[in-house]
Write an enzyme that holds these catalytic residues in place. Structure first.
Site, PDB file in Angstrom:
ATOM      1  N   ASP A  36      -0.736  -3.891   9.868  1.00 29.41           N
ATOM      2  CA  ASP A  36      -2.094  -4.321   9.560  1.00 29.41           C
ATOM      3  C   ASP A  36      -3.046  -3.411  10.320  1.00 29.41           C
ATOM      4  OD1 ASP A  36      -3.295  -6.290   7.770  1.00 29.41           O
ATOM      5  OD2 ASP A  36      -4.461  -6.847   9.525  1.00 29.41           O
ATOM      6  N   PHE A  38      -6.535   8.413   2.576  1.00 31.53           N
ATOM      7  CA  PHE A  38      -6.945   7.265   1.758  1.00 31.53           C
ATOM      8  C   PHE A  38      -7.914   6.402   2.554  1.00 31.53           C
ATOM      9  CE2 PHE A  38      -4.572   3.691   3.696  1.00 31.53           C
ATOM     10  CZ  PHE A  38      -3.702   4.378   4.514  1.00 31.53           C
ATOM     11  N   GLY A  39      -8.405   5.359   1.924  1.00 35.10           N
ATOM     12  CA  GLY A  39      -9.255   4.392   2.629  1.00 35.10           C
ATOM     13  C   GLY A  39     -10.479   5.038   3.254  1.00 35.10           C
ATOM     14  N   ASP A  58     -10.518   7.364   5.477  1.00 34.06           N
ATOM     15  CA  ASP A  58     -10.211   8.691   6.033  1.00 34.06           C
ATOM     16  C   ASP A  58     -11.337   9.724   5.866  1.00 34.06           C
ATOM     17  OD1 ASP A  58      -7.801   7.987   7.127  1.00 34.06           O
ATOM     18  OD2 ASP A  58      -6.574   8.801   5.514  1.00 34.06           O
ATOM     19  N   ASN A 118       0.846  -1.193   0.000  1.00 38.18           N
ATOM     20  CA  ASN A 118       0.000   0.000   0.000  1.00 38.18           C
ATOM     21  C   ASN A 118       0.889   1.255   0.000  1.00 38.18           C
ATOM     22  OD1 ASN A 118      -1.522   2.211   0.953  1.00 38.18           O
ATOM     23  ND2 ASN A 118      -3.063   0.841   1.810  1.00 38.18           N
ATOM     24  N   LYS A 137      -2.116  14.399  10.190  1.00 42.22           N
ATOM     25  CA  LYS A 137      -2.497  12.990  10.365  1.00 42.22           C
ATOM     26  C   LYS A 137      -1.331  12.185  10.948  1.00 42.22           C
ATOM     27  CE  LYS A 137      -4.149   8.748   8.231  1.00 42.22           C
ATOM     28  NZ  LYS A 137      -4.296   7.892   7.054  1.00 42.22           N
TER      29      LYS A 137
HETATM   30  P1  ITT Z   1      -0.868  -4.155   2.887  1.00 45.19           P
HETATM   31  O1  ITT Z   1      -1.563  -5.380   3.427  1.00 45.19           O
HETATM   32  O2  ITT Z   1      -0.089  -4.418   1.634  1.00 45.19           O
HETATM   33  O3  ITT Z   1      -0.038  -3.460   3.931  1.00 45.19           O
HETATM   34  P2  ITT Z   1      -3.592  -3.131   2.648  1.00 45.19           P
HETATM   35  O4  ITT Z   1      -4.149  -1.876   2.050  1.00 45.19           O
HETATM   36  O5  ITT Z   1      -4.131  -4.438   2.172  1.00 45.19           O
HETATM   37  O6  ITT Z   1      -1.992  -3.085   2.466  1.00 45.19           O
HETATM   38  P3  ITT Z   1      -4.600  -3.762   5.304  1.00 45.19           P
HETATM   39  O7  ITT Z   1      -4.671  -5.213   5.018  1.00 45.19           O
HETATM   40  O8  ITT Z   1      -4.021  -3.351   6.614  1.00 45.19           O
HETATM   41  O9  ITT Z   1      -3.732  -2.996   4.203  1.00 45.19           O
HETATM   42  O10 ITT Z   1      -6.058  -3.179   5.057  1.00 45.19           O
HETATM   43  C1  ITT Z   1      -6.547  -2.172   5.788  1.00 45.19           C
HETATM   44  C2  ITT Z   1      -7.555  -1.360   5.012  1.00 45.19           C
HETATM   45  O11 ITT Z   1      -7.991  -0.406   5.979  1.00 45.19           O
HETATM   46  C3  ITT Z   1      -6.986  -0.574   3.841  1.00 45.19           C
HETATM   47  O12 ITT Z   1      -7.191  -1.192   2.620  1.00 45.19           O
HETATM   48  C4  ITT Z   1      -7.755   0.737   3.929  1.00 45.19           C
HETATM   49  O13 ITT Z   1      -9.020   0.604   3.308  1.00 45.19           O
HETATM   50  C5  ITT Z   1      -8.004   0.875   5.417  1.00 45.19           C
HETATM   51  N1  ITT Z   1      -6.964   1.714   6.059  1.00 45.19           N
HETATM   52  C6  ITT Z   1      -5.750   1.326   6.535  1.00 45.19           C
HETATM   53  N2  ITT Z   1      -5.097   2.371   7.049  1.00 45.19           N
HETATM   54  C7  ITT Z   1      -5.907   3.433   6.910  1.00 45.19           C
HETATM   55  C8  ITT Z   1      -5.798   4.786   7.234  1.00 45.19           C
HETATM   56  O14 ITT Z   1      -4.710   5.296   7.807  1.00 45.19           O
HETATM   57  N3  ITT Z   1      -6.820   5.590   6.941  1.00 45.19           N
HETATM   58  C9  ITT Z   1      -7.935   5.111   6.356  1.00 45.19           C
HETATM   59  N4  ITT Z   1      -8.122   3.850   6.000  1.00 45.19           N
HETATM   60  C10 ITT Z   1      -7.115   2.995   6.274  1.00 45.19           C
END
Ligand code: ITT
Length: 204
Positions: free
Chosen positions: A73, A155-156, A158, A13, A178
């Site tokens: 994670d 992202f995600g 947020d 990510n 942040k």
């Molecule tokens: P990696 O496993 O490769 O590290 P990933 O995106 O799959 O990347 P996760 O399995 O930890 O990561 O998934 C967590 C999800 O939670 C991610 O896809 C985002 O949608 C959300 N997320 C994680 N960190 C966040 C943040 O700081 N702010 C907002 N959403 C977040």
């Protein structure tokens, strides 16, 4: 050639990578991303907890690179949904879901839920694996799920997570704001102390 000690970030990510780099930059380490290891594709995250998944990622990457590996994670835990999406945050709306799909699914499940019951938290587990060394830290930040998206940064989830103290969503903060208070920053600040010892880095 760099003689600095190497640390590889076990994440695909790019947003996480940027945030992790921001907190770790002063360590003087050569922090490497998985982009330098195209052979390491998506790592199956079949754990049932954030800690299990963080360990799976750090162990896999350490094994494949031979370098100290640091993984993250993260999950968003919504009280009205009994802690969901939690460990399933990345694929809440389905296996190939986008950030937007996940946000829309969460907003629709929360429709009609009063403000009082919209409490939630981000939880991050950071794991480090290097040879016999295996350790982890956790960071948690409390907030509320908003009724609509606010802000453009981050992202995600947020845009729909309003942090309790500032009343801003993470998307309404700039990256420095942040990175000072987030779940990831808190977990990384604790890990930062461990890294100073492990890499025998002299503090000021
Ligand atoms: P990696 O496993 O490769 O590290 P990933 O995106 O799959 O990347 P996760 O399995 O930890 O990561 O998934 C967590 C999800 O939670 C991610 O896809 C985002 O949608 C959300 N997320 C994680 N960190 C966040 C943040 O700081 N702010 C907002 N959403 C977040």
């Amino acid at each position: 050639m760099s003689r600095r000690q190497k640390l590889v970030l076990a994440t695909h990510n790019p947003n996480k990578k940027t945030e992790m780099n921001a907190v770790l930059s002063d360590l003087g380490l050569d922090v490497i991303g998985l982009d330098q290891y195209p052979g390491i594709e998506d790592i199956p995250e079949n754990g049932t907890t954030l800690l299990e998944n963080a360990m799976i990622k750090a162990h896999t990457v350490h094994l494949k690179t031979g370098l100290p590996a640091l993984s993250d994670d993260t999950g968003l835990e919504v009280d009205a949904l009994h802690g969901a999406p939690g460990v399933y945050s990345a694929r809440f709306a389905g296996e190939d879901s986008t950030y937007q799909d996940n946000v829309q699914k969460l907003l629709s499940l929360m429709e009609g839920v009063p403000k009082l019951n919209r409490t939630a938290r981000f939880r991050t587990v950071i794991a480090l694996v290097n040879g016999d060394t295996e350790l982890w830290t956790e960071g948690i930040i409390e907030g509320l799920i908003t009724c609509e998206e606010r802000g453009t940064g981050g992202f995600g989830y947020d845009p729909i997570f309003e942090e309790n103290d500032t009343k801003k969503t993470f998307s309404e903060m700039n990256s420095a704001e942040k990175n000072k208070i987030s779940h990831r920053a808190l977990a990384l600040q604790k890990m930062h102390k461990e890294l100073l010892t492990i890499f025998e880095i002299k503090g000021e």
